[in-house]
Write an enzyme that holds these catalytic residues in place. Structure first.
Site, PDB file in Angstrom:
ATOM      1  CG  ASP A 284      -2.156   0.862   0.997  1.00 41.93           C
ATOM      2  OD1 ASP A 284      -3.188   0.654   1.669  1.00 41.93           O
ATOM      3  OD2 ASP A 284      -2.089   1.745   0.115  1.00 41.93           O
TER       4      ASP A 284
HETATM    5  C1  GLC Z   1      -4.294   4.358  -0.257  1.00 39.69           C
HETATM    6  C2  GLC Z   1      -5.163   3.201   0.176  1.00 39.69           C
HETATM    7  C3  GLC Z   1      -5.266   2.107  -0.840  1.00 39.69           C
HETATM    8  C4  GLC Z   1      -5.173   2.695  -2.228  1.00 39.69           C
HETATM    9  C5  GLC Z   1      -3.771   3.249  -2.402  1.00 39.69           C
HETATM   10  C6  GLC Z   1      -3.577   3.907  -3.766  1.00 39.69           C
HETATM   11  O1  GLC Z   1      -3.585   4.864   0.816  1.00 39.69           O
HETATM   12  O2  GLC Z   1      -4.894   2.610   1.439  1.00 39.69           O
HETATM   13  O3  GLC Z   1      -6.518   1.437  -0.609  1.00 39.69           O
HETATM   14  O4  GLC Z   1      -5.427   1.709  -3.201  1.00 39.69           O
HETATM   15  O5  GLC Z   1      -3.428   4.170  -1.373  1.00 39.69           O
HETATM   16  O6  GLC Z   1      -4.392   5.033  -3.886  1.00 39.69           O
END
Ligand code: GLC
Length: 750
Positions: A284
């Protein structure tokens, strides 16, 4: 007869040959791709390999990222949605970089793209996986037309805590429902063939246990013992892995002190070792970098070494892999084989998506496939099915011809942006149809509109008198309240989940007018609105219903459609009851229902006189609404389930039938739910577990027989010895309306 047998035989042989041919074709396609992956890998330098594992969020137009892409230092880009710019940058990757490896363009396509569907929690409330799959397919067609070929969805974190803002993105509290919905979304996003230009790779997130953040506070530690992890939180991830999800995302949280982004048990032992997953894992956003904040890594080289050696393949926005991996490989701290396997997984997905053969997008496509009448109709159907009728006193709904004027009041009656809910980056809010707009389209109805507030957080009561006056001059009051989009979603947890601002005062005063009051709630989570529900005659819970939510709500208010939504999460009476969920342990002292609650406690009550069971003096133990609950414009009665056998072996399949009668005066859809309870196990087992459900449309007076097939193997769980198996013994089984209703029958597994 003989002829018939021969033709049957021929048919069977033909069918078997087709199946065999398809399997052979798939195998040869996969073998071909493996060959291409190996060929490409053998040509790559160390820097080029590391470049494939580096994901950045677009920092500008194509030109601004030209040099990095031309040098092969970027493998994937997210938040880059202009097809013209994407093609320009893809041309740099394919035609200017040394090996021409295409970029993988990603975006959070969570519940629609330009046409926004209800938030996933609302879609889960439909208990309609076919519709959810269609919605994901629509989103994939719209997103891929902009050049996006990878989405960070489905989010299948089991969510039992409405304080957690990301419950909005989830499929609720139940492992079976989340598994079914997660698989439906994967199938919709990826389509029938990954190399179809409309296919977008799915990403199962957030792996794992993110929804168990302590206190419902986002990013907080999760403490999940292994049996519960395996029996509750992992099943949806296993289901989507086996359904062919191409990628996984490691979650921000730790479990019992181990951050998921550095957890080899999750990423290697379980995901690959047990489930055979051969896609790739992306972190993430900067969750590799956050290993230092977690306090498990000392510096960037350390966090890169730990995360890639734990099973992470691609680094989203830490810039750790690109900066530190070459040196770590040269020092032997990251084996060449580990690096090569990560690159192989990324290349494999790019080949399966057909990006090497078809890297560019048709720049004229988006206008043709986005926000089409068909897509809007699908969004409207999804919104209709996502709405839950919680109350309908005196059959106030559906509104009849006698209603000539309505007061449409409240802060969510006409909020084009907020109605779309969280994670709707690419929604076109101008296209949102709000309840106010839809109701104004209804012929012969006078609409008296008063928002009463500027926002759902507005504490000023100055706007309430105008709303009350609108109510007094109308036949019916429709009050649309809830949460703006910003109050749920990532990093938006709440300690108090009652209606914000002066909304409760508005409902109280509207109720005092004595006019029929229909309350509609748009929110990203269950809210503690027990008092407001008591003050209302009818209540529709629509979560955030998306682009066509207003039209759907009007359809339901005037009976064009009948509600069929069911609660995908338990609704607590008060926040202090959380965590509260239906598939809970019985405990050694289960609530008996005869306990003395706080208002009935006599003076100088004896210490043990109130009942020594598991409950709250001031809240009992029952929720406001249980999981699976929802009303409609008729009533249904269930007959006793009929079982194909009362004693079965672990390899058998139990066939269950139940008659359901529409005992009302309107056709409607019932969501028949099948629950079991394993009465005695090597560990304590939940008081109920959902194992199947079926939407069934029944005409007034009609009786329909629903049939379920329940393989006994589905009753397996991880028991005392941490192995998954079905344990012999007695089971209860219900086919009923929700997780708190029905009379069980029993069967035995020998
Ligand atoms: C965010 C979220 C994740 C998302 C990623 C890209 O912080 O936790 O669910 O897909 O970053 O945007």
């Amino acid at each position: 007869m003989i002829y018939q047998n021969i033709s049957n035989m021929k048919y069977r042989i033909l069918l078997a040959s087709l199946v065999l041919l398809t399997a052979c074709a798939e195998k040869s396609q996969n073998d071909l791709i493996e060959q291409k992956v190996d060929d490409m890998l053998s040509q790559m330098t160390l820097e080029e390999k590391v470049g494939q594992l580096h994901q950045i969020s677009a920092w500008g137009d194509a030109a601004s990222m030209h040099d990095e892409v031309a040098a092969g230092r970027i493998g994937s880009i997210l938040n880059f949605v202009d097809p013209v710019e994407i093609n320009k940058l893809q041309r740099v990757a394919v035609e200017e970089s040394r090996l021409g490896i295409p970029l993988l363009i990603a975006r959070d396509v969570i519940h629609g793209y330009n046409t926004i569907l209800p938030i996933p929690l609302g879609q889960a409330a439909s208990f309609d996986p076919e519709l959810v799959e269609q919605g994901a397919r629509m989103a994939a067609v719209e997103a891929s037309a902009d050049g996006i070929r990878w989405t960070f969805a489905p989010m299948i974190d089991i969510s039992r805590d409405a304080r957690w803002g990301r419950i909005a993105e989830s499929c609720g509290e139940d492992p079976y429902l989340a598994s079914v919905m997660g698989v439906a979304m994967v199938r919709g996003f990826q389509g029938d063939s990954l190399n179809d230009p409309t296919a977008i790779a799915a990403c199962a997130k957030h792996y794992a246990g993110y929804g168990a953040a302590e206190g419902g506070r986002d990013y907080n530690a999760a403490n999940i013992p292994e049996r519960q992890l395996r029996n509750v939180y992992l099943p949806p991830f296993e289901a989507v892995a086996k359904a062919g999800a191409q990628t996984f995302m490691s979650s921000f949280n730790e479990i019992d002190g181990v951050p998921s982004t550095a957890n080899p048990f999750l990423l290697n032992d379980v995901l690959r070792g047990e489930w055979g997953f051969d896609g790739f894992v992306v972190t993430d956003w900067n969750s590799a970098g956050e290993l230092m904040a977690h306090g498990v890594c000392v510096d960037k080289p350390d966090l890169v070494e730990k995360s890639i050696n734990s099973g992470v393949d691609m680094d989203m926005m830490t810039y750790g892999f690109i900066e530190e991996l070459p040196q770590l490989v040269e020092e032997g701290k990251v084996k060449q084989s580990v690096l090569d396997e990560a690159v192989r997984r990324v290349l494999r997905v790019k080949y399966h998506l057909g990006l090497f053969d078809n890297p560019y997008v048709d720049e004229s496509l988006s206008d043709k496939v986005s926000l089409t009448p068909e897509n809007l109709a699908l969004a409207r159907k999804a919104a209709v099915e996502s709405v839950i009728l919680l109350k309908n006193e005196g059959d106030v709904l559906p509104l009849g011809a006698n209603v000539k004027s309505v007061a449409v009041v409240g802060p969510m009656a006409h909020m084009k942006y907020d109605q779309l809910g969280t994670w709707a980056f690419d929604g076109v809010s101008d296209r949102t149809v709000t309840p106010l707009e839809a109701i104004r389209e209804i012929p012969g109805i006078t609409v008296n509109y008063e928002p009463a507030f500027e926002s759902t957080r507005d504490k000023s009561t100055a706007g309430i008198p105008a709303a009350i006056s609108a109510a007094r001059r109308s036949d019916v009051v429709i009050a649309i309240v809830g949460e703006e989009a910003i109050l749920s979603g990532e990093a938006h947890s709440l300690a108090d989940i009652s209606l914000k601002g002066a909304q409760n005062e508005l409902i109280r005063q509207l109720s005092a007018t004595g006019k029929p009051l229909v309350m509609i709630v748009m929110a990203g989570r269950p809210l503690t609105i027990g008092e407001q529900i008591e003050q209302s005659d009818a209540v529709l819970y629509s979560f955030h219903p998306g682009t066509m939510g207003g039209a759907a709500i009007a359809d339901l208010l005037w009976g064009v459609e009948a509600p069929s939504g069911r609660t995908p999460v338990t609704f607590p009476k008060m926040v202090g009851q959380i965590p509260i969920y239906y598939n809970h342990a019985n405990t050694g002292r289960p609530f008996q229902g005869n306990e003395t609650l706080i208002d009935d406690i006599p003076l100088r009550a004896g210490q043990t006189s109130l009942g020594c069971t598991s409950f709250y003096l001031d809240a009992g133990v029952e929720p406001l609404y249980p999981f699976g609950y929802g009303l409609t414009y008729t009533t249904f009665e269930y007959g006793e389930p009929r079982l194909s056998a009362n004693e079965l072996g672990v390899d058998d399949t139990l066939i269950v039938e139940a008659d359901i009668t529409n005992t009302g005066s309107r056709e409607a859809t019932e969501v028949a739910q099948l629950y079991v309870r394993d009465l005695v196990g090597s560990i304590s087992r939940p008081v109920r577990e959902l194992k199947a459900f079926k939407r069934v449309n029944i005409k007034p007076g009609e009786t329909v027989t629903v049939e379920f097939s329940l393989p006994i193997s589905e009753l397996a769980f991880y028991g005392f010895d941490y192995t998954r198996k079905v344990e012999p013994g007695e089971f209860n089984l219900w086919v009923c309306h929700d997780s708190n209703s029905g009379t069980p029958v029993s069967f035995t597994v020998k």
